[in-house]
Design a protein around this motif. Structure first.
Motif, PDB file in Angstrom:
ATOM      1  N   GLY A  19      24.338  21.395  37.582  1.00  0.00           N
ATOM      2  CA  GLY A  19      24.758  20.428  36.578  1.00  0.00           C
ATOM      3  C   GLY A  19      25.989  19.644  36.986  1.00  0.00           C
ATOM      4  N   MET A  20      26.888  20.297  37.690  1.00  0.00           N
ATOM      5  CA  MET A  20      28.105  19.596  38.104  1.00  0.00           C
ATOM      6  C   MET A  20      27.775  18.428  39.028  1.00  0.00           C
ATOM      7  SD  MET A  20      31.592  21.090  39.771  1.00  0.00           S
ATOM      8  CE  MET A  20      31.326  20.801  41.515  1.00  0.00           C
ATOM      9  N   ASP A  26      27.521  14.597  29.213  1.00  0.00           N
ATOM     10  CA  ASP A  26      27.373  15.964  29.723  1.00  0.00           C
ATOM     11  C   ASP A  26      26.563  16.761  28.691  1.00  0.00           C
ATOM     12  OD1 ASP A  26      27.635  18.640  30.385  1.00  0.00           O
ATOM     13  OD2 ASP A  26      29.713  18.480  31.063  1.00  0.00           O
ATOM     14  N   GLN A  66      25.075  21.839  27.788  1.00  0.00           N
ATOM     15  CA  GLN A  66      24.941  22.862  26.736  1.00  0.00           C
ATOM     16  C   GLN A  66      24.054  22.379  25.594  1.00  0.00           C
ATOM     17  OE1 GLN A  66      28.811  24.323  25.531  1.00  0.00           O
ATOM     18  NE2 GLN A  66      29.411  24.831  27.633  1.00  0.00           N
ATOM     19  N   SER A 103      22.168  21.064  32.999  1.00  0.00           N
ATOM     20  CA  SER A 103      22.270  22.200  33.916  1.00  0.00           C
ATOM     21  C   SER A 103      21.225  23.252  33.574  1.00  0.00           C
ATOM     22  CB  SER A 103      23.671  22.815  33.794  1.00  0.00           C
ATOM     23  OG  SER A 103      23.714  24.119  34.346  1.00  0.00           O
ATOM     24  N   LYS A 138      22.365  28.717  30.291  1.00  0.00           N
ATOM     25  CA  LYS A 138      22.104  27.505  29.498  1.00  0.00           C
ATOM     26  C   LYS A 138      20.804  27.644  28.696  1.00  0.00           C
ATOM     27  CE  LYS A 138      25.834  26.124  31.149  1.00  0.00           C
ATOM     28  NZ  LYS A 138      26.357  25.138  32.063  1.00  0.00           N
TER      29      LYS A 138
HETATM   30  C1  LIG Z   1      27.519  24.701  32.785  1.00  0.00           C
HETATM   31  C2  LIG Z   1      28.220  23.419  32.534  1.00  0.00           C
HETATM   32  C3  LIG Z   1      28.408  22.468  33.531  1.00  0.00           C
HETATM   33  C4  LIG Z   1      28.080  22.715  34.979  1.00  0.00           C
HETATM   34  O1  LIG Z   1      26.798  23.106  35.227  1.00  0.00           O
HETATM   35  P1  LIG Z   1      26.478  23.909  36.592  1.00  0.00           P
HETATM   36  O2  LIG Z   1      25.012  23.903  36.678  1.00  0.00           O
HETATM   37  O3  LIG Z   1      27.068  25.270  36.430  1.00  0.00           O
HETATM   38  O4  LIG Z   1      27.128  23.153  37.699  1.00  0.00           O
HETATM   39  C5  LIG Z   1      28.993  21.272  33.195  1.00  0.00           C
HETATM   40  N1  LIG Z   1      29.372  21.018  31.935  1.00  0.00           N
HETATM   41  C6  LIG Z   1      29.214  21.906  30.938  1.00  0.00           C
HETATM   42  C7  LIG Z   1      29.650  21.539  29.556  1.00  0.00           C
HETATM   43  C8  LIG Z   1      28.645  23.140  31.209  1.00  0.00           C
HETATM   44  O5  LIG Z   1      28.516  24.031  30.216  1.00  0.00           O
END
Ligand SMILES: *Cc1c(COP(=O)(O)O)cnc(C)c1O
Length: 387
Positions: A76-77, A174, A177, A198, A203
């Motif tokens: 997700g990042m 973003d 979640q 993500s 999640k």
């Molecule tokens: C988990 C999360 C991310 C990052 O996701 P990854 O797959 O771990 O890189 C970014 N933003 C929020 C709000 C998250 O909860």
């Protein structure tokens, strides 16, 4: 809250089994046959990177969202970073965002070359869109925003769309979640030019490892995202940009499409039932439960309660003694993290509320595999608690 057989839910009959924030073994019990089939298929195909499986999952995810295109990424990042780069973030450009989120939100902004500008949060813990308006009015140099639909709670998408139009904002939402969350029937991720999500195991659409995706209605952004996730390659061995290695694996795409995505709607409904049970049955003046506006159709990634900061540790230890495990989201706000020292960022307004939530929030267990008995156990424990 699933109607599945006892056997599928795993070791719940065991009173020593703690009530967990997530119960991956119960998920596995439900999805194992479909996962095995997906793995078999990909293994036998002899094609493991960027093939039919990723394409098919991207199509299924985009249809389910709904948005026109999805581009799978390694996590997700990276989806946020790639999204910002697709929106032509300039080096050092300011990016309005929230101080209360996974660190990954700000880390992606920094890795994309941006400079986070933190505003404070509202009572629910989400970025304060009123403050965003004030800051955007005052500082005309801010034209990019990464809002977070934290805890699975949707931001006011009508207001977000207004800000986008009035200030000509480029937005990466973003949605890590909040997959499936809606505001007034409108899905999160559809106001920004890009949505990022993500598939980290915790999640709502949690895979068996890392994965992510960005979604968009814009074909140019889709093409650029495909290029950036694959070393910035425009065609084989021709590199148009300095991209990332951030591909979603074929094997994981197959698992996501066959074994996980078909359950998402049901799992989300189960989360909502748990949340509703907590909201209607937990009655303790020492606990502040989340209150959402009528327009919000949340997906309850977490169930955050607030308790006086000097009592939080005691409440948490009490729950551990009752065999109930909790989480804290998040104990330290992003601008106060050691990694931020010396980096270029701004706090447009003192994040007073965010710091307060960091001291007072506790997340009760919420996931699709909680049983009635476990829900009642959490409710009773909360209601009986007195420090
Ligand atoms: C988990 C999360 C991310 C990052 O996701 P990854 O797959 O771990 O890189 C970014 N933003 C929020 C709000 C998250 O909860």
């Amino acid at each position: 809250m699933k109607e599945d057989s006892q056997a599928e839910r795993g070791p719940e009959g065991d009173p020593a089994h703690p009530v967990l924030p997530n119960d991956f073994r119960r998920q596995w019990a439900m999805i194992a046959p479909a996962v095995r089939q997906a793995v078999e298929r990909v293994g036998a195909s002899g094609w493991y990177i960027l093939g039919e499986e990723v394409e098919a999952f991207e199509r299924a995810l985009a249809d389910a969202w709904p948005l026109a295109y999805a581009v799978g990424t390694a996590n997700g990042m990276d989806a946020i970073e790639i999204g910002l780069r697709c929106l032509k973030l300039r080096p050092g450009e300011k990016v309005l965002t929230t101080p209360l989120s996974a660190f990954a939100t700000s880390l992606a902004i920094i890795r994309a070359g941006g400079q986070p500008v933190f505003v404070d949060i509202d009572e629910r813990g989400l970025i304060d869109l009123g403050q965003c308006r004030d800051i955007l009015t005052r500082d005309r140099s801010i034209r990019v925003c990464v809002p977070v639909h934290l805890y699975g709670f949707p931001l006011d998408l009508i207001e977000l769309a207004r800000l986008r139009d009035e200030f000509d904002l480029r937005i990466v939402e973003d949605c890590a979640q909040s997959i499936g969350a809606k505001w007034n029937g409108v899905a999160v991720g559809t106001v920004g030019q890009v949505a990022a999500t993500s598939f980290y195991p915790t999640k709502n659409l949690g895979a068996l490892g890392d994965g992510g995706a960005l979604l968009t209605d814009d074909e140019t952004i889709r093409d650029q995202a495909r290029c950036l996730r694959n070393y910035g390659q425009s065609s084989l061995y021709h590199h148009a940009e300095t991209g990332l290695n951030s591909r979603l694996d074929e094997i994981h795409a197959a698992i996501l499409r066959d074994a996980l995505l078909p359950h998402l709607a049901g799992w989300t409904e189960a989360r909502r039932e748990v949340a509703q049970a907590y909201c209607s049955r937990i009655i303790n003046p020492l606990l502040r439960l989340p209150v959402l506006p009528e327009a919000a159709n949340a997906v309850w990634h977490l169930f955050p309660v607030q308790v006086a900061s000097d009592l939080r540790d005691r409440f948490r230890e009490y729950l551990v003694a009752q065999n109930i495990r909790t989480g804290i989201h998040y104990p330290r706000i992003i601008p106060d993290q050691a990694a931020m020292a010396g980096l270029a960022y701004q706090t447009a307004l003192e994040p007073v509320r965010a710091r307060q939530i960091a001291l007072s929030e506790l997340s009760l267990p919420i996931h699709p595999f909680l049983t009635e008995a476990e829900i009642t156990k959490v409710v009773d424990a909360c209601n009986r608690w007195q420090p």
